[in-house]
Design a protein around this motif. Structure first.
Motif, PDB file in Angstrom:
ATOM      1  N   THR A  62       0.870  -1.182   0.000  1.00  0.00           N
ATOM      2  CA  THR A  62       0.000   0.000   0.000  1.00  0.00           C
ATOM      3  C   THR A  62       0.900   1.223   0.000  1.00  0.00           C
ATOM      4  N   ARG A 103       5.880  -5.465   5.732  1.00  0.00           N
ATOM      5  CA  ARG A 103       4.672  -6.294   5.787  1.00  0.00           C
ATOM      6  C   ARG A 103       4.586  -7.034   7.130  1.00  0.00           C
ATOM      7  N   ALA A 154       3.416  -4.607   9.646  1.00  0.00           N
ATOM      8  CA  ALA A 154       2.026  -4.247   9.376  1.00  0.00           C
ATOM      9  C   ALA A 154       1.067  -5.318   9.885  1.00  0.00           C
ATOM     10  N   SER A 155       1.458  -6.583   9.779  1.00  0.00           N
ATOM     11  CA  SER A 155       0.587  -7.662  10.251  1.00  0.00           C
ATOM     12  C   SER A 155       0.418  -7.624  11.760  1.00  0.00           C
ATOM     13  N   ALA A 198      -1.821  -4.013  12.211  1.00  0.00           N
ATOM     14  CA  ALA A 198      -3.107  -3.884  11.525  1.00  0.00           C
ATOM     15  C   ALA A 198      -4.195  -4.689  12.220  1.00  0.00           C
ATOM     16  N   GLU A 203      -6.667  -7.779   7.405  1.00  0.00           N
ATOM     17  CA  GLU A 203      -5.660  -8.475   6.610  1.00  0.00           C
ATOM     18  C   GLU A 203      -5.178  -7.650   5.423  1.00  0.00           C
ATOM     19  N   ASP A 204      -6.007  -6.722   4.929  1.00  0.00           N
ATOM     20  CA  ASP A 204      -5.596  -5.937   3.762  1.00  0.00           C
ATOM     21  C   ASP A 204      -4.855  -4.660   4.151  1.00  0.00           C
ATOM     22  N   TYR A 205      -4.617  -4.451   5.433  1.00  0.00           N
ATOM     23  CA  TYR A 205      -3.863  -3.297   5.965  1.00  0.00           C
ATOM     24  C   TYR A 205      -4.530  -1.953   5.663  1.00  0.00           C
ATOM     25  N   SER A 206      -5.802  -1.973   5.222  1.00  0.00           N
ATOM     26  CA  SER A 206      -6.442  -0.707   4.865  1.00  0.00           C
ATOM     27  C   SER A 206      -6.604   0.209   6.066  1.00  0.00           C
ATOM     28  N   LEU A 214      -4.465   0.803   8.229  1.00  0.00           N
ATOM     29  CA  LEU A 214      -3.184   1.429   8.568  1.00  0.00           C
ATOM     30  C   LEU A 214      -2.926   2.714   7.781  1.00  0.00           C
ATOM     31  N   VAL A 237       3.037   0.501   3.142  1.00  0.00           N
ATOM     32  CA  VAL A 237       3.458  -0.833   3.575  1.00  0.00           C
ATOM     33  C   VAL A 237       4.206  -1.469   2.420  1.00  0.00           C
TER      34      VAL A 237
END
Length: 800
Positions: free
Chosen positions: A548, A561, A564-565, A568, A571-574, A576, A596
């Motif tokens: 992203t 990544r 981010a996991s 977040a 799962e799609d990190y949106s 963040l 990300v």
């Protein structure tokens, strides 16, 4: 003509192996490898559990412990003097010593040595070691310095005239006199490689602020200085007790007794107090060495079982092929004792081969371990060597196993009826079941080891291919003394004098991230991460995949990544995007997340999943090194421009050689790749031995049932049918061996996969390994069937 009966018997024995010497030599090579691995395993066990480091005075102090703090990402680091005070509450304390490591520049006779590692030790430290520090009469210890053997030989060129000369450490107003060279055992303590050793009183000159001269009348500055030195977590502690105490109990005592100065703390988030039995400067390395030692023991056990079964099969098949000569000796009156003595004498020449093979393998093994960074970090400069008694005992044990394997087969055959025309019909059901059991064990062992090697190779290939960066990018590092201002043009990816070439920058280098803690705004839980300050175009040059990407990069942070996991909620990190996070190093500051990216292998491919946060280089605090990256075609031009700029703007600049990221990553993964290569080599050797054993078993079974094959040939059975008949027992054994080996893989994977960072059980590799094993069985049966087809039917049918 040999007149001596023993020599004649030895020559006769070796003539019977004509055409099979290669198989015999492979078996001897396998036993030689077993002897060497056993000797090395015994020696490593001594180092891990019995022998203290070579420089420790174990005669004076029996119960030694190490006090430090441990962080999951950083590893072992020091404690403060305030923490050390907590040790005084332990009953039976004999002595407390500590040592601190710092990197400084030194000057000796007009020559500047950059980034020299200095060990600052307490006066009590010398009482806990068995090595002597040379002294100089009339000179206080705080005015002396000692050089390591490595620094003396490599940097000072081994010149004895340096003894008695002076050196000056950066910011130290008083030159120190070199009192002598320390023994090589002190060249390395864990991951630290001190070049210069000085008394800890010199630490006052290496704080973030200028220390007043000793004896100056400035109590306020002295108070601040002492407060810093007491609270700075830089000391590794070794203490001795009158009697052994559980390390967990010591930790509780220390934690309950040390004080914290709230006005000056240097706590690292996620670190914990740790007491370890013995002298341990690198617990991770010791644990890693212990894990590999356990894997070595498992390999020794598996190899010994497979080699023993192979020896039994090889000697059994050899006896079957030459049963008439043995029966003739029995008819002439040979006793079991004479057979045993004959077997012992016949192994005289194999013993010579066994000794030569094992000696060469031992030299190679010792050399390999001495080059291993894992061993160097654990044992320092102490060379790894296996003593003659350990080697001799291991060699003798393997020879006894080899001798018993042959003697058992001869004794077993000596119980057969002398005048049984249908040779082989006297085999009992228990003997056949035992032979089948051996076959299952061999196939299960070979299948298990081959599956592990294939799983490790597949994991390594996937890891290497999954790295989503341009590994051809080159890096040039610049280190310097003092402070420096970063060129503004680097913020946007341009370097002075190279306006047309895109240049990325980072502080510090690719493999030298800083440590930070990060947490989402509004939460209390922080995560320990690695951090690097980078320029805007850093990720473009590396060709990193952006998962992203939004917002303005200089005003926020980029997270990997793996980080981010953790941060977040989706799962799609949106969630963040533009999420505020607090990043703390020396100070805490809040940034929005603006992107990300895929994980970058800063610590090698195997560790590419470590959480990383990337901050804008414009926010970097002062540091004494930076790194520049560019495409390979621009590497030389960048190195020249960096050298020109550094000479004009930096104090004592040092420019590193040009290195590609591929070289840097492979150097980090060299130990892992070496372990993989060794696993593949051992797997290949074991499966060659198993193939030889299977071929002997098939050949022996065909020999004992030649008349059955003759009947099948009379009825017109094809060669392919005969091969399948010969393979029948092996295929049935394989059907039994595969589930057993799979269960073993599952158990090993649940216990030890975490130590190797790779899954040992992969379903995808099992079918190919089964197929290859089946093809080897077919190959093992093809040769004896081809020989059988050349014989006359009358000869095959004469026993029916």
């Amino acid at each position: 003509m040999l007149s001596h009966p023993l020599l004649f018997e030895l020559a006769t024995e070796w003539r019977t192996w004509k055409g099979q010497w290669f198989k015999y030599l492979i078996l001897l090579f396998g036993f030689s490898l077993l002897a060497v691995l056993l000797a090395m395993g015994l020696r490593i066990g001594e180092l891990l559990f019995i022998d203290p480091p070579a420089w420790v005075n174990s005669d004076k102090h029996k119960n030694l412990y190490t006090l430090s703090r441990y962080h999951q990402k950083v590893g072992m680091h020091g404690v403060s003097l305030n923490t050390i005070e907590g040790l005084k509450g332990i009953p039976g304390i004999e002595s407390i010593a500590y040592i601190a490591f710092r990197s400084r520049s030194i000057k000796h006779q007009g020559t500047l040595f950059d980034s020299t590692e200095i060990a600052y030790f307490s006066e009590s430290f010398r009482n806990q070691i068995s090595l002597k520090f040379p002294t100089k009469e009339g000179v206080a210890e705080s005015q002396l310095a000692w050089v390591s053997t490595r620094f003396f030989e490599q940097e000072l060129k081994g010149n004895p005239a340096v003894i008695g000369s002076t050196i000056r450490i950066t910011r130290n107003p008083v030159p120190l006199i070199i009192a002598g060279v320390l023994p090589p055992e002190l060249n390395r303590l864990g991951k630290n490689q001190p070049d210069i050793w000085v008394n800890d009183k010199n630490l006052r000159y290496h704080t973030p602020f200028v220390a007043p001269p000793v004896g100056s009348n400035n109590p306020e500055k002295e108070k601040i200085l002492n407060k810093f030195l007491r609270n700075a977590p830089i000391y590794y502690v070794i203490f001795a007790l009158e009697k052994a105490i559980d390390p967990a109990e010591i930790q509780q005592i220390v934690a309950a007794n040390f004080t914290v100065d709230s006005a000056m703390t240097f706590s690292m988030p996620g670190s914990e107090l740790r007491v370890q039995q013995g002298v341990v400067f690198d617990p991770e390395t010791k644990q890693a060495l212990k894990n590999q030692w356990l894997a070595l023991l498992a390999l020794i056990l598996a190899l010994s079982i497979i080699l023993t079964i192979n020896a039994l099969t090889l000697f059994g098949g050899h006896i079957v092929m030459h049963w008439r000569s043995i029966k003739t000796k029995r008819i002439l009156g040979a006793s079991q004792k004479s057979f045993l003595l004959s077997d012992l004498w016949s192994l005289a020449l194999p013993l010579i081969f066994l000794t030569l093979f094992s000696y060469v393998l031992l030299l190679l093994g010792e050399k390999t371990i001495n080059f291993s960074e894992l061993y160097k970090s654990f044992a320092g400069n102490t060379r790894f060597s296996v003593s003659a008694p350990i080697w001799a005992a291991s060699l003798l044990l393997t020879f006894v196993v080899l001798y018993l394997s042959k003697a058992m087969q001869v004794l077993n055959f000596s119980e057969e009826k002398l005048f049984d025309r249908a040779f082989g019909n006297s085999k009992t059901r228990s003997q056949l079941l035992l032979a089948d059991l051996f076959l299952v064990i061999q196939l299960a062992g070979g299948f298990l080891i081959a599956s592990i090697a294939a799983s490790m190779a597949l994991s390594e290939w996937q890891s290497q291919s999954a790295v989503s960066i341009d590994r051809s990018v080159t890096e040039v590092k610049i280190s310097y003394n003092g402070d420096a201002k970063i060129p503004n043009s680097l913020y946007s990816g341009r370097f002075p004098g190279l306006s047309s070439i895109p240049v990325g920058a980072s502080i510090p280098g690719f493999q030298e991230p800083l440590t930070a803690s990060i947490k989402r705004a509004g939460t209390k839980t922080s995560v320990s991460v690695n951090a690097i300050y980078v320029s805007e175009n850093y990720f473009d040059l590396l060709a990193v995949n952006k998962v992203t990407w939004s917002g303005s990069w200089p005003n926020g942070v980029i997270v990997s990544r793996s980080l981010a996991s953790v941060l977040a909620e989706k799962e799609d990190y949106s969630d963040l995007e533009a999420a505020p996070v607090a990043v703390k190093m020396l100070f805490e500051k809040t940034y929005p997340i603006v992107g990300v990216i895929d994980d970058i292998p800063h610590f090698g491919v195997s560790q590419r999943g470590d959480p990383m946060v990337y901050l804008p280089i414009s926010a970097a605090f002062l540091n004494n090194n930076m790194a520049l990256i560019s495409k390979p075609e621009h590497a030389e031009a960048l190195a020249d421009a960096a050298n020109l700029w550094a000479q004009k703007n930096l104090l004592n600049p040092r420019i590193s050689p040009i290195e590609s990221l591929d070289e840097i990553i492979r150097q980090t993964d060299s130990l892992r790749l070496g372990f993989l290569a060794a696993t593949l080599a051992v797997s290949l050797l074991i499966n060659i031995l198993i193939f030889i054993s299977i071929s002997y078993q098939i050949k022996s079974r065909i020999k004992m049932t030649e008349h059955e094959y003759g009947v099948r040939m009379v009825y017109g059975c094809s060669a392919s049918h005969l091969i399948l008949v010969a393979c029948r027992d092996c295929f049935l054994a394989l059907l039994v061996a595969v589930p057993i080996a799979t269960a073993g893989l599952w158990w090993l994977d649940s216990r030890y996969a975490q130590f190797l960072d790779v899954p040992l059980l992969r379903v995808s590799v099992l079918p190919p390994v089964v197929l290859i094993t089946a093809l080897l069985i077919l190959l093992a049966a093809t040769v004896p069937i081809a020989s059988l087809l050349k014989k006359s039917l009358f000869g095959l049918m004469r026993h029916t």
